[in-house]
Design an enzyme around this catalytic site. Structure first.
Site, PDB file in Angstrom:
ATOM      1  N   GLY A  78     -56.867 -46.289 -68.675  1.00  0.00           N
ATOM      2  CA  GLY A  78     -57.319 -44.916 -68.480  1.00  0.00           C
ATOM      3  C   GLY A  78     -57.920 -44.753 -67.103  1.00  0.00           C
ATOM      4  O   GLY A  78     -58.823 -43.936 -66.898  1.00  0.00           O
ATOM      5  N   SER A  89     -57.012 -43.368 -64.440  1.00  0.00           N
ATOM      6  CA  SER A  89     -56.863 -42.098 -63.728  1.00  0.00           C
ATOM      7  C   SER A  89     -57.730 -40.990 -64.325  1.00  0.00           C
ATOM      8  O   SER A  89     -57.673 -39.842 -63.880  1.00  0.00           O
ATOM      9  CB  SER A  89     -55.389 -41.657 -63.738  1.00  0.00           C
ATOM     10  OG  SER A  89     -54.931 -41.471 -65.075  1.00  0.00           O
ATOM     11  N   LEU A 104     -63.827 -40.559 -66.711  1.00  0.00           N
ATOM     12  CA  LEU A 104     -64.795 -41.626 -66.974  1.00  0.00           C
ATOM     13  C   LEU A 104     -64.631 -42.757 -65.974  1.00  0.00           C
ATOM     14  O   LEU A 104     -65.614 -43.243 -65.403  1.00  0.00           O
ATOM     15  CB  LEU A 104     -64.644 -42.154 -68.405  1.00  0.00           C
ATOM     16  CG  LEU A 104     -65.522 -43.355 -68.769  1.00  0.00           C
ATOM     17  CD1 LEU A 104     -66.996 -43.006 -68.678  1.00  0.00           C
ATOM     18  CD2 LEU A 104     -65.190 -43.866 -70.176  1.00  0.00           C
ATOM     19  N   LYS A 121     -80.040 -48.242 -69.560  1.00  0.00           N
ATOM     20  CA  LYS A 121     -81.036 -47.492 -68.801  1.00  0.00           C
ATOM     21  C   LYS A 121     -82.264 -48.357 -68.520  1.00  0.00           C
ATOM     22  O   LYS A 121     -82.710 -49.133 -69.370  1.00  0.00           O
ATOM     23  CB  LYS A 121     -81.458 -46.239 -69.587  1.00  0.00           C
ATOM     24  CG  LYS A 121     -80.359 -45.207 -69.791  1.00  0.00           C
ATOM     25  CD  LYS A 121     -80.122 -44.383 -68.547  1.00  0.00           C
ATOM     26  CE  LYS A 121     -79.151 -43.246 -68.808  1.00  0.00           C
ATOM     27  NZ  LYS A 121     -78.881 -42.469 -67.585  1.00  0.00           N
ATOM     28  N   HIS A 136     -77.286 -43.050 -79.098  1.00  0.00           N
ATOM     29  CA  HIS A 136     -78.307 -43.209 -78.056  1.00  0.00           C
ATOM     30  C   HIS A 136     -79.724 -43.266 -78.627  1.00  0.00           C
ATOM     31  O   HIS A 136     -80.494 -44.190 -78.334  1.00  0.00           O
ATOM     32  CB  HIS A 136     -78.232 -42.044 -77.058  1.00  0.00           C
ATOM     33  CG  HIS A 136     -76.955 -41.970 -76.293  1.00  0.00           C
ATOM     34  ND1 HIS A 136     -76.119 -43.050 -76.116  1.00  0.00           N
ATOM     35  CD2 HIS A 136     -76.362 -40.938 -75.641  1.00  0.00           C
ATOM     36  CE1 HIS A 136     -75.082 -42.685 -75.395  1.00  0.00           C
ATOM     37  NE2 HIS A 136     -75.201 -41.411 -75.100  1.00  0.00           N
ATOM     38  N   LYS A 140     -84.178 -33.785 -69.897  1.00  0.00           N
ATOM     39  CA  LYS A 140     -85.226 -34.798 -70.052  1.00  0.00           C
ATOM     40  C   LYS A 140     -84.882 -35.724 -71.202  1.00  0.00           C
ATOM     41  O   LYS A 140     -84.349 -35.300 -72.222  1.00  0.00           O
ATOM     42  CB  LYS A 140     -86.576 -34.131 -70.303  1.00  0.00           C
ATOM     43  CG  LYS A 140     -87.739 -35.087 -70.464  1.00  0.00           C
ATOM     44  CD  LYS A 140     -89.068 -34.349 -70.485  1.00  0.00           C
ATOM     45  CE  LYS A 140     -89.243 -33.494 -71.711  1.00  0.00           C
ATOM     46  NZ  LYS A 140     -90.585 -32.870 -71.775  1.00  0.00           N
TER      47      LYS A 140
END
Length: 524
Positions: free
Chosen positions: A51, A53, A56, A220, A278, A378
């Site tokens: 993928g 191209s 993401l 993160k 998440h 936020k």
């Protein structure tokens, strides 16, 4: 005889101490050997981006690979192969991936671009196309480098093609001289049943140690810091329980809508897109018990144990919403997107209250909230401690530890202080650690940089294990099916507002009830 018995007891105790130390040494060695497993600094690495191209790959994958190359963190003999249906020459592909790479070092960037090649495929499930990739590119790279070939397959593809693509990889592109690893992007299924089916299909093709389910939030910086904050600071861990903490809020908000992707978003919704993955990853790291070591399996074991102690979410603990256009008409509403069905009940806002049935957290509400098109962007964690019982300062407010994940990473502790001067009035003030102010010379890597590097090194710590995934879906699947069937109607809220006011009212009521000791859950 008594002396002999005492001596035997001493010897037995000494042997137990030695065995304990050996056990800890073995655990530490296992942890570090696992984290550095198959470290390939001097090996030969082929990174295949499927993928290549797509958006993401252009916006996240290749900028991350560039950063790792720039920092000297990729093996010396690395080549990167784009694999997609779009027709590019190698040079055209190099220009395409450069669009989102910012660098003043032209020479270094050109060196990186020379590592990148492109292979056109008629279909991602074509075994012949993968065999051609191996014959035309991978084998030549590995032969020139004169080393065993390690291959990392990055699936920057929608999840509905994972199984057929991985089947083709298995049949046409696996190396027999080194390791094979596959990175897959969320969402990992649509509910517990589809996720289990996907996991079984991938498990039939690859070992669990070869599969890296990427949730970029685990990469993160502030999420990475959670375990350090908890377990490396004696001031926090003794208070990290129901006796001292009144409630915990985990919030993820965006100040923009679906931006023309409403049709795709409508298939999943905000709970599947953000909360189930998440926010639950943050929740797990925040509330789990201390792991035996920092090894990937020990950490993930504790996360799974924590999730098993969480009951399915009840409808009365959930509020959903959908944004409508703002009063000015400048920003359109969710269902103004022509690709979104007019009768859609897919939430763009969700708040859920989660309880953990264990001794540490019994009765403490964890309030998870996520939203699109609200007043600010936020992501943060707010841990509110119980109010002091002292009568000396009845006006004192509860302390609060705030961990801001984005933007502008920071940790600050709200404390009560006397107003300077002759007044004895109390005031809330912040003990503030803003990363941009404290760590001015430190480079903070993007989450994808960290995760791709860990996959290259064979470190699973920041990737989702199959049983962890199943437990997260178990918690959310019943409420998701209830919402999909129209059991909870989304409340309309204006684009740019805080979201449904009812969500704030319920959260406030839950916290208030919990602080007075009413409706307290008992640990069983």
């Amino acid at each position: 005889m008594e002396d002999l018995r005492i001596e035997n007891e001493k010897l037995k105790k000494r042997l137990e101490e030695i065995e304990g130390k050996l056990h800890l040494m073995e655990a530490d060695m296992n942890a570090y050997s696992y984290r550095d497993e198959d470290h390939v600094d001097d090996g030969v690495l082929s990174i295949i981006v499927l993928g290549a191209s797509g958006d993401l790959a252009k916006k996240k994958t290749f900028p991350a690979l560039w950063a790792l190359f720039r920092e000297g963190l990729l093996p010396n003999h690395t080549a990167i192969f784009g694999f997609a249906r779009h027709k590019y020459t190698d040079d055209e592909f190099r220009e395409f991936i450069s669009q989102n790479i910012k660098s003043n070092d032209t020479e270094k960037l050109n060196q990186f671009k020379k590592l990148c090649y492109y292979h056109t495929t008629p279909s991602y499930s074509s075994v012949e196309a993968f065999k051609d990739l191996v014959q035309d590119s991978l084998s030549k790279h590995e032969a020139e480098a004169k080393g065993s070939g390690n291959r990392l397959f990055y699936l920057a593809l929608p999840p509905n093609v994972f199984v057929e693509v991985c089947t083709a990889i298995k049949q046409g592109a696996m190396t027999s001289t080194g390791w094979n690893r596959v990175i897959v992007e969320k969402p990992f299924g649509h509910d517990l049943e589809s996720s289990t089916k996907l996991s079984k299909s991938l498990g039939a093709l690859f070992q669990e140690s070869q599969i890296y389910r990427i949730d970029h939030y685990l990469g993160k910086e502030m999420v990475q810091n959670l375990m350090v904050l908890r377990f490396a600071n004696t001031v926090f861990e003794p208070m990290w329980n129901r006796h001292h903490i009144q409630n915990v809020r985990i919030v993820f908000k965006e100040d923009f809508g679906t931006q023309g992707r409403g049709g795709y978003f409508d298939k999943y919704g905000i709970i599947r897109d953000v909360m189930q993955n998440h926010l639950m990853q943050i929740f797990s790291l925040l509330a789990m018990e201390p792991p035996v070591t920092l090894g990937a399996e020990d950490v993930r074991d504790e996360k799974v144990k924590l999730l098993r102690a969480v009951s399915e979410i009840k409808p009365e603990h959930v509020i959903t919403g959908q944004y409508v256009k703002d009063k000015s008409g400048k920003n359109e509403g969710y269902k103004d997107d022509k690709s979104v069905p007019r009768n859609s009940v897919t939430p763009t806002f969700a708040q859920a209250i989660v309880y953990i049935n264990n001794q540490r957290w019994s009765g403490v509400p964890f309030i998870l909230k996520t939203a699109k098109a609200v007043e600010e962007r936020k992501a943060e964690i707010r841990i509110q401690f119980r109010k002091t019982h002292t009568m000396l300062f009845p006006e004192a407010q509860p302390n609060e530890l705030v961990i801001r994940i984005q933007p502008s990473e920071a940790i600050y502790l709200k404390t009560m202080n006397k107003t300077p001067g002759l007044s004895s009035k109390l005031v809330i003030s912040d003990m503030d650690l803003t990363y941009n102010n404290k760590f001015t010379t430190r480079y903070t890597p993007d989450a994808y940089e960290r995760l791709i590097l860990d996959a290259v090194r064979g470190d699973h710590n920041l990737f989702v294990r199959v049983d962890e995934l199943a437990e997260a879906w178990r918690i959310f699947t019943p409420i998701l099916h209830f919402i999909d069937a129209g059991g909870i109607k989304p409340i309309e809220y204006e684009y740019g507002s805080r979201g449904p006011t009812k969500a704030d009212e319920i959260a406030k009521a839950v916290v208030s009830t919990q602080s007075t000791g009413k409706n307290q859950r008992k640990y069983k």
